[in-house]
Write a protein that holds these residues in place. Structure first.
Motif, mmCIF file in Angstrom:
data_model
loop_
_atom_site.group_PDB
_atom_site.id
_atom_site.type_symbol
_atom_site.label_atom_id
_atom_site.label_comp_id
_atom_site.label_asym_id
_atom_site.label_seq_id
_atom_site.Cartn_x
_atom_site.Cartn_y
_atom_site.Cartn_z
ATOM 1 N N PRO A 129 0.661 -0.876 0.103
ATOM 2 C CA PRO A 129 -0.336 -0.332 0.031
ATOM 3 C C PRO A 129 0.918 0.949 0.248
ATOM 4 O O PRO A 129 1.893 1.159 0.905
ATOM 5 N N ARG A 130 0.547 2.045 -0.653
ATOM 6 C CA ARG A 130 1.591 3.776 -0.690
ATOM 7 C C ARG A 130 0.118 4.047 -0.231
ATOM 8 O O ARG A 130 -1.075 4.975 -0.407
ATOM 9 N N ALA A 131 0.982 5.499 0.046
ATOM 10 C CA ALA A 131 0.126 6.172 1.302
ATOM 11 C C ALA A 131 -0.945 7.487 0.299
ATOM 12 O O ALA A 131 -1.617 7.742 0.688
ATOM 13 N N SER A 132 -0.131 7.549 -1.056
ATOM 14 C CA SER A 132 -1.146 8.524 -1.932
ATOM 15 C C SER A 132 -2.338 7.323 -2.251
ATOM 16 O O SER A 132 -3.931 8.566 -2.145
ATOM 17 N N GLN A 133 -2.679 6.405 -2.214
ATOM 18 C CA GLN A 133 -3.541 5.375 -2.202
ATOM 19 C C GLN A 133 -4.144 5.202 -1.472
ATOM 20 O O GLN A 133 -5.930 5.912 -1.507
ATOM 21 N N GLN A 193 -10.331 10.150 0.478
ATOM 22 C CA GLN A 193 -10.925 10.907 0.274
ATOM 23 C C GLN A 193 -12.437 10.681 -1.163
ATOM 24 O O GLN A 193 -13.261 11.652 -0.622
ATOM 25 N N LYS A 194 -12.305 10.406 -1.600
ATOM 26 C CA LYS A 194 -13.351 9.129 -2.228
ATOM 27 C C LYS A 194 -14.436 8.739 -1.168
ATOM 28 O O LYS A 194 -16.042 8.851 -1.461
ATOM 29 N N GLN A 195 -13.883 8.162 0.002
ATOM 30 C CA GLN A 195 -15.012 8.221 0.882
ATOM 31 C C GLN A 195 -15.408 9.411 2.078
ATOM 32 O O GLN A 195 -16.505 9.696 1.971
#
Length: 129
Positions: free
Chosen positions: A80-84, A90-92
């Motif tokens: 996992p990447r922090a940006s993802q 953000q989407k949630q």
């Protein structure tokens, strides 16, 4: 395809859940699970993308059991990447707004060692007294 993120839960188990892509959304198709890799594999009946350290640890067993139904990301795409994570957050947020941080609580999928061993310890303490 199904998506199956996994975390090595130690003790010969994985934490996992199953998701399915629907257009731009990802829909949960199972609850959070704590189970032996073989029990997780038995749930798979279609092509599934396995990701996470649990999938890496049990990759050989998954491939031996599922063959071409088992799909794995490239090693450079499997952490996992922090940006993802930020994009998912953000989407949630845009969909539901902010969570009330005072009401947030962890989700425990299995009992802790202390909870498992507490009844036995309590019994042995009573016998000694």
């Amino acid at each position: 395809s199904l998506i199956c993120p996994t975390i090595d839960a130690k003790k010969g188990e994985v934490f996992a859940a199953l998701f399915k892509g629907e257009g731009n959304d990802t829909l949960r198709t199972s609850p959070d699970l704590a189970l032996k890799p073989g029990d997780l594999i038995a749930k798979i009946k279609e092509p599934t993308l396995f990701a996470g350290d649990g999938a890496r640890r049990y990759r050989k067993e998954i491939i031996e059991s599922l063959g071409k139904l088992a799909i794995f990301p490239l090693p450079t795409q499997d952490d996992p990447r922090a940006s993802q994570v930020a994009l998912l957050g953000q989407k949630q947020f845009l969909k539901r707004g902010a969570d009330d941080i005072a009401s947030l609580s962890p989700i425990y999928i299995r009992k802790s060692d202390a909870e498992i061993h507490l009844p036995a310890l309590s019994l042995s303490n009573h016998k000694e007294n």
